[in-house]
Design a protein around this motif. Structure first.
Motif, short mmCIF file in Angstrom:
data_model
loop_
_atom_site.label_atom_id
_atom_site.label_comp_id
_atom_site.label_asym_id
_atom_site.label_seq_id
_atom_site.Cartn_x
_atom_site.Cartn_y
_atom_site.Cartn_z
N ALA A 87 0.83 -1.21 0.00
CA ALA A 87 0.00 0.00 0.00
C ALA A 87 0.86 1.25 0.00
CB ALA A 87 -0.92 0.01 1.21
N VAL A 88 2.10 1.13 0.42
CA VAL A 88 3.08 2.22 0.42
C VAL A 88 2.58 3.41 1.25
CG1 VAL A 88 4.66 3.61 -0.93
CG2 VAL A 88 3.81 1.50 -1.87
N ALA A 89 2.83 3.34 2.55
CA ALA A 89 2.43 4.37 3.49
C ALA A 89 3.69 5.05 4.00
CB ALA A 89 1.67 3.70 4.64
N ALA A 90 3.72 5.99 4.78
CA ALA A 90 2.81 7.02 5.21
C ALA A 90 3.68 8.24 5.43
CB ALA A 90 2.09 6.63 6.49
N PRO A 91 3.21 9.33 5.99
CA PRO A 91 4.00 10.57 6.06
C PRO A 91 5.36 10.39 6.74
CG PRO A 91 1.73 10.97 6.65
CD PRO A 91 1.86 9.48 6.54
N GLY A 92 6.39 11.00 6.15
CA GLY A 92 7.70 11.05 6.79
C GLY A 92 8.59 9.86 6.54
N ARG A 93 8.16 8.87 5.78
CA ARG A 93 9.00 7.69 5.54
C ARG A 93 9.10 7.42 4.04
NH1 ARG A 93 9.04 3.95 9.55
NH2 ARG A 93 10.77 3.02 8.43
N PRO A 94 9.84 8.22 3.29
CA PRO A 94 9.90 8.04 1.83
C PRO A 94 10.58 6.74 1.44
CG PRO A 94 11.52 9.64 2.55
CD PRO A 94 10.68 9.33 3.76
N LEU A 95 10.14 6.19 0.32
CA LEU A 95 10.82 5.03 -0.24
C LEU A 95 12.22 5.43 -0.70
CD1 LEU A 95 8.02 3.47 -2.48
CD2 LEU A 95 9.00 2.44 -0.43
N PRO A 96 13.17 4.50 -0.73
CA PRO A 96 14.49 4.80 -1.30
C PRO A 96 14.36 5.28 -2.73
CG PRO A 96 14.52 2.69 -0.12
CD PRO A 96 13.08 3.12 -0.19
N ASP A 97 15.29 6.09 -3.16
CA ASP A 97 15.24 6.67 -4.50
C ASP A 97 15.28 5.63 -5.61
OD1 ASP A 97 15.11 9.21 -3.43
OD2 ASP A 97 17.27 9.59 -3.61
N ASP A 98 15.83 4.44 -5.32
CA ASP A 98 15.96 3.43 -6.37
C ASP A 98 14.74 2.51 -6.46
OD1 ASP A 98 16.48 2.31 -3.93
OD2 ASP A 98 18.27 1.22 -4.54
N ILE A 99 13.71 2.77 -5.66
CA ILE A 99 12.50 1.97 -5.70
C ILE A 99 11.40 2.73 -6.43
CG2 ILE A 99 10.71 0.83 -4.35
CD1 ILE A 99 13.40 -0.54 -4.19
N ARG A 100 10.79 2.08 -7.39
CA ARG A 100 9.68 2.66 -8.15
C ARG A 100 8.38 2.01 -7.70
NH1 ARG A 100 12.95 5.78 -8.60
NH2 ARG A 100 14.07 6.49 -10.46
N SER A 101 7.27 2.75 -7.83
CA SER A 101 5.97 2.20 -7.45
C SER A 101 4.89 2.77 -8.35
CB SER A 101 5.65 2.53 -5.99
OG SER A 101 5.52 3.93 -5.80
N VAL A 102 3.85 1.97 -8.54
CA VAL A 102 2.68 2.43 -9.28
C VAL A 102 1.44 1.78 -8.66
CG1 VAL A 102 2.81 0.58 -11.02
CG2 VAL A 102 1.67 2.72 -11.58
N ARG A 103 0.40 2.55 -8.52
CA ARG A 103 -0.84 2.05 -7.93
C ARG A 103 -1.56 1.20 -8.97
NH1 ARG A 103 -4.44 6.43 -4.93
NH2 ARG A 103 -6.49 5.42 -4.87
N VAL A 104 -1.93 -0.03 -8.58
CA VAL A 104 -2.47 -0.98 -9.56
C VAL A 104 -3.88 -1.45 -9.25
CG1 VAL A 104 -0.18 -1.80 -10.24
CG2 VAL A 104 -1.38 -2.94 -8.36
N LEU A 105 -4.35 -1.31 -8.02
CA LEU A 105 -5.68 -1.80 -7.68
C LEU A 105 -6.22 -1.06 -6.47
CD1 LEU A 105 -8.01 -3.92 -7.91
CD2 LEU A 105 -6.69 -5.34 -6.31
N ASP A 106 -7.43 -0.55 -6.59
CA ASP A 106 -8.18 -0.02 -5.46
C ASP A 106 -9.20 -1.07 -5.05
OD1 ASP A 106 -6.74 2.29 -5.50
OD2 ASP A 106 -8.40 3.61 -6.05
N GLU A 107 -8.97 -1.71 -3.91
CA GLU A 107 -9.84 -2.80 -3.47
C GLU A 107 -10.87 -2.29 -2.48
OE1 GLU A 107 -9.51 -7.29 -1.55
OE2 GLU A 107 -7.86 -5.87 -1.29
N SER A 108 -12.14 -2.42 -2.84
CA SER A 108 -13.22 -1.94 -1.97
C SER A 108 -13.25 -2.72 -0.67
CB SER A 108 -14.57 -2.08 -2.67
OG SER A 108 -14.61 -1.30 -3.84
N LEU A 109 -13.53 -2.01 0.42
CA LEU A 109 -13.67 -2.62 1.74
C LEU A 109 -15.10 -3.11 1.92
CD1 LEU A 109 -11.28 -2.69 3.68
CD2 LEU A 109 -12.39 -0.90 5.02
#
Length: 321
Positions: free
Chosen positions: A142-164
């Motif tokens: 899910a890649v969270a949250a404020p103040g904890r950025p991913l390392p610069d060499d990691i890429r991410s893309v949102r692929v699915l919004d799963e309804s609760l």
């Protein structure tokens, strides 16, 4: 041991003449002689005897030949194991019954020719470290949250919004509802013993509670999904949340209800993470498949946490602890 000298030895043994070996290897006869001399010096034995007919193996040469062939076979297997497209694509899906596992099953059905290794890593920091070390090629997070950025060499893309969805037993006050608004859940006890502080899903439910004034209880030991379903079925005062794509099976006598949540519909934002330098061709195929099969992320009438990776794949963050 220098594999070039070993290869030269095997070719010379098969040819029976250094000149023929030189022709096959596209080097000079002098180079063949030097390589054989180097190998003999390293092994401390003579491998060939020169004769009028060419070069014949000594007893030591005959003993070494099958092992030399095996050395070359092992070297070829080692190279093949990491050659582009030959190594299985290794992907972390967190758990077997959750949405990312379903996404990978769909990918496998669409691309049965691609070899896959599926692993399950609980913690996002473990997953990110495995991506950076090359232990895995990708991870769904899910890649969270404020103040904890991913390392610069990691890429991410949102692929699915799963309804609760809300899961209740047959005697729960909301069991008969065809859908339930988020506002209507206020005051109801929602029991989720699987929430672990500091995880992505912990950060997700923390913000959901703060946004809508819900009551989520994470008390008691987590005995797994079967025990959770048993308790929800038998306890009218308790309900729980689960993702729309979570695959669970329960006894027919439980009478459990899966009820859509609306106005807005909370969605869990699944993203794919990978290393920017990963050139595995199957990773590109996975990303293309997920992009083509993706749902309408950030759709009207849905809610996602403020820290979720935007659908355009902007940098994400690790969960705060």
């Amino acid at each position: 041991m220098d594999l070039d000298t070993v290869r030269t030895f095997v070719v010379a043994a098969d040819a029976g003449q250094f000149q023929e070996a030189a022709t096959e290897l596209a080097v000079t006869q002098q180079a063949v002689s030097k390589r054989i001399a180097t190998l003999e010096r390293n092994l401390g034995v003579r491998l060939f005897t020169r004769t009028p007919r060419g070069a014949e193996l000594t007893i030591d040469g005959q003993a070494f030949l099958p092992h030399a062939r095996e050395l070359l076979r092992v070297a070829e297997r080692a190279v093949t194991s990491v050659r582009a497209g030959r190594r299985p694509l290794r992907v972390d899906v967190i758990a077997s019954r959750v949405a990312p596992s379903g996404l990978m099953r769909g990918f496998h059905r669409a691309h049965p020719e691609i070899d896959l290794d599926v692993v399950m890593l609980l913690d996002i920091e473990t997953a990110v470290a495995a991506i950076r070390s090359g232990e895995i090629d990708a991870s769904f997070r899910a890649v969270a949250a404020p103040g904890r950025p991913l390392p610069d060499d990691i890429r991410s893309v949102r692929v699915l919004d799963e309804s609760l969805q809300l899961l209740t037993g047959p005697a729960h006050a909301l069991a008969g509802a065809r859908s339930v608004t988020v506002a209507r859940l206020a005051g109801h006890r929602i029991w989720m013993p699987g929430i672990v502080p500091g995880t992505e899903w912990g950060a997700y439910y923390d913000e959901l509670v703060a946004e809508f004034g819900l009551t989520i209880e994470a008390t008691g030991p987590n005995f797994g999904s079967d025990a959770l379903l048993d308790t929800i079925a038998d306890t009218p005062a308790l309900a729980t949340f689960m993702g729309e794509h979570t695959r669970l099976v329960w006894p027919a006598g439980h009478g459990l209800r899966r009820i859509p949540v609306t106005d807005p519909t909370p969605v869990y934002p699944h993203s794919l993470l990978w290393h920017r330098d990963n050139a595995h061709p199957a990773l590109a195929a996975l990303r293309a498949h997920l992009a083509a099969a993706g749902d309408d992320r950030d759709a009207a009438g849905t809610w996602a946490p403020s820290w979720a990776v935007p659908p355009d794949g902007a940098p994400g963050h690790l969960p705060a602890r």
